[in-house]
Design a protein around this motif. Structure first.
Motif, mmCIF file in Angstrom:
data_model
loop_
_atom_site.group_PDB
_atom_site.id
_atom_site.type_symbol
_atom_site.label_atom_id
_atom_site.label_comp_id
_atom_site.label_asym_id
_atom_site.label_seq_id
_atom_site.Cartn_x
_atom_site.Cartn_y
_atom_site.Cartn_z
ATOM 1 N N LEU A 167 0.838 -1.197 0.000
ATOM 2 C CA LEU A 167 0.000 0.000 0.000
ATOM 3 C C LEU A 167 0.872 1.245 0.000
ATOM 4 N N SER A 168 0.494 2.249 -0.783
ATOM 5 C CA SER A 168 1.162 3.542 -0.721
ATOM 6 C C SER A 168 0.507 4.364 0.384
ATOM 7 N N ARG A 169 1.123 5.476 0.718
ATOM 8 C CA ARG A 169 0.503 6.347 1.723
ATOM 9 C C ARG A 169 -0.804 6.937 1.212
ATOM 10 N N GLU A 170 -0.872 7.152 -0.083
ATOM 11 C CA GLU A 170 -2.112 7.653 -0.673
ATOM 12 C C GLU A 170 -3.222 6.612 -0.541
ATOM 13 N N ASP A 171 -2.864 5.327 -0.758
ATOM 14 C CA ASP A 171 -3.848 4.246 -0.580
ATOM 15 C C ASP A 171 -4.348 4.214 0.856
ATOM 16 N N LEU A 172 -3.418 4.354 1.807
ATOM 17 C CA LEU A 172 -3.781 4.315 3.227
ATOM 18 C C LEU A 172 -4.641 5.518 3.602
ATOM 19 N N HIS A 173 -4.359 6.656 2.978
ATOM 20 C CA HIS A 173 -5.180 7.860 3.209
ATOM 21 C C HIS A 173 -6.632 7.618 2.784
ATOM 22 N N LYS A 174 -6.817 6.983 1.620
ATOM 23 C CA LYS A 174 -8.176 6.740 1.122
ATOM 24 C C LYS A 174 -8.957 5.800 2.039
ATOM 25 N N ILE A 175 -8.237 4.894 2.725
ATOM 26 C CA ILE A 175 -8.902 3.922 3.600
ATOM 27 C C ILE A 175 -9.183 4.511 4.980
ATOM 28 N N THR A 176 -8.177 5.164 5.583
ATOM 29 C CA THR A 176 -8.298 5.630 6.981
ATOM 30 C C THR A 176 -8.747 7.080 7.088
ATOM 31 N N LYS A 177 -8.679 7.832 5.960
ATOM 32 C CA LYS A 177 -9.006 9.262 5.922
ATOM 33 C C LYS A 177 -7.970 10.134 6.633
ATOM 34 N N LEU A 178 -6.877 9.540 7.097
ATOM 35 C CA LEU A 178 -5.785 10.346 7.659
ATOM 36 C C LEU A 178 -5.039 11.032 6.507
ATOM 37 N N PRO A 179 -4.697 12.332 6.640
ATOM 38 C CA PRO A 179 -3.955 13.013 5.573
ATOM 39 C C PRO A 179 -2.609 12.327 5.299
ATOM 40 N N VAL A 180 -2.161 12.401 4.055
ATOM 41 C CA VAL A 180 -0.907 11.746 3.656
ATOM 42 C C VAL A 180 0.258 12.279 4.480
ATOM 43 N N ASP A 181 0.270 13.594 4.726
ATOM 44 C CA ASP A 181 1.358 14.184 5.500
ATOM 45 C C ASP A 181 1.368 13.663 6.944
ATOM 46 N N ILE A 182 0.184 13.447 7.524
ATOM 47 C CA ILE A 182 0.105 12.906 8.890
ATOM 48 C C ILE A 182 0.635 11.473 8.909
ATOM 49 N N ILE A 183 0.294 10.673 7.876
ATOM 50 C CA ILE A 183 0.796 9.285 7.801
ATOM 51 C C ILE A 183 2.312 9.290 7.694
ATOM 52 N N ARG A 184 2.862 10.218 6.894
ATOM 53 C CA ARG A 184 4.324 10.311 6.767
ATOM 54 C C ARG A 184 4.966 10.639 8.115
ATOM 55 N N ARG A 185 4.367 11.568 8.842
ATOM 56 C CA ARG A 185 4.927 11.938 10.151
ATOM 57 C C ARG A 185 4.829 10.783 11.149
ATOM 58 N N LEU A 186 3.720 10.064 11.103
ATOM 59 C CA LEU A 186 3.571 8.923 12.008
ATOM 60 C C LEU A 186 4.620 7.855 11.730
ATOM 61 N N GLU A 187 5.054 7.738 10.483
ATOM 62 C CA GLU A 187 6.034 6.718 10.109
ATOM 63 C C GLU A 187 7.483 7.173 10.276
ATOM 64 N N GLU A 188 7.745 8.501 10.180
ATOM 65 C CA GLU A 188 9.139 8.940 10.078
ATOM 66 C C GLU A 188 9.558 10.017 11.076
ATOM 67 N N ASP A 189 8.619 10.759 11.625
ATOM 68 C CA ASP A 189 8.971 11.941 12.422
ATOM 69 C C ASP A 189 8.855 11.641 13.914
ATOM 70 N N GLU A 190 9.973 11.290 14.559
ATOM 71 C CA GLU A 190 9.959 10.960 15.989
ATOM 72 C C GLU A 190 9.588 12.175 16.833
ATOM 73 N N SER A 191 10.002 13.359 16.403
ATOM 74 C CA SER A 191 9.667 14.578 17.140
ATOM 75 C C SER A 191 8.154 14.773 17.189
ATOM 76 N N TYR A 192 7.480 14.510 16.071
ATOM 77 C CA TYR A 192 6.013 14.614 16.019
ATOM 78 C C TYR A 192 5.377 13.608 16.970
ATOM 79 N N LEU A 193 5.907 12.388 17.008
ATOM 80 C CA LEU A 193 5.353 11.341 17.866
ATOM 81 C C LEU A 193 5.506 11.695 19.344
ATOM 82 N N LYS A 194 6.607 12.355 19.703
ATOM 83 C CA LYS A 194 6.867 12.661 21.107
ATOM 84 C C LYS A 194 6.109 13.895 21.587
#
Length: 244
Positions: free
Chosen positions: A20-47
């Motif tokens: 699945l691409s992040r765009e595919d996941l966005h269409k399923i969960t309705k989470l914005p693509v940028d939020i999915i990217r941050r959840l996967e890569e941005d530790e500062s955002y998670l903390k």
């Protein structure tokens, strides 16, 4: 139990494993693509982002991962905080001890000399003693805290108004509440920490009034909408801010 950093890696691996691409996941969960990217890569955002916990739960639920998600800081940071606390405690204890001994000596001196001073002079010395027992740092901290608390809006309720039939499943401070509104009905909800609207049916017929701002919803079914004293949050966005 897993923390947000561990959950981030698990969800990313699971997405890639399923092709699945992040765009595919966005269409399923309705989470914005940028939020999915941050959840996967941005530790500062998670903390630092408080709503990262709820967004990550959406991904875990979608992938069918039943691990319990911890809100706590990752283990490495907890260890560091404990080491800093242990290092600080001796200094803090010594300061308190020294301050207590010094205060006691001043008090004894004041008692011995009190009979030879006039009442006015005694009053001045008492004021001086109180100043000795309060550090500039404590006074500054107290003043800053008071100024900060004055500037925070302590919003603890919202109004719901229905333009037509609406049904809602909500958790108010963790307690489940089912709400059904017909055309023209309204209800006031009070909370201490937050309200989680797990599901809002016919959401496009509902108006949420937060801090005298009207928040209208443009979807028929909405899941995982949150309200706290800062605003109305959906997919990481404060809808009350956007409406202001």
């Amino acid at each position: 139990m897993i923390d947000l950093i561990q959950a981030s890696k698990i969800c990313k691996d699971e997405r890639e494993k399923r092709g699945l691409s992040r765009e595919d996941l966005h269409k399923i969960t309705k989470l914005p693509v940028d939020i999915i990217r941050r959840l996967e890569e941005d530790e500062s955002y998670l903390k630092k982002e408080p709503y990262a916990y709820f967004q990550m739960k959406i991904l875990l639920n979608h992938f069918g991962i039943n691990e319990e998600l911890s809100r706590e800081t990752p283990v490495e940071e907890l260890k560091k905080e404990k080491e800093e606390k242990i290092e600080y405690q001796p200094r803090n204890s010594f300061f308190k001890f020294f301050k207590g001994v010094f205060g006691a000596l001043v008090l004894i001196l004041f008692t011995a000399l009190s009979f030879s001073f006039k009442e006015k002079e005694e009053d001045r010395f008492v004021v001086f003693l109180s100043l000795l027992n309060s550090s500039p740092e404590e006074n500054t901290k107290t003043t800053n805290n008071l100024d900060f608390e004055r500037n925070i809006k302590n919003i603890r309720n919202i109004h719901l108004k229905a333009k037509n039939y609406v049904w809602i499943t909500a958790y108010i401070d963790g307690k489940e509440k089912v709400i059904k509104l017909t055309k023209g009905q309204s209800v006031k909800l009070k909370f201490n920490k937050k309200i989680k609207f797990e599901t809002i049916g016919n959401a496009n017929n509902l108006i949420i009034i937060f801090d005298n701002k009207k928040v209208a919803l443009n979807k028929k079914i909405i899941h995982n909408l949150f309200v706290d004293n800062e605003g109305v949050f959906y997919n990481g966005y404060n809808l009350a801010q956007e409406e202001s």
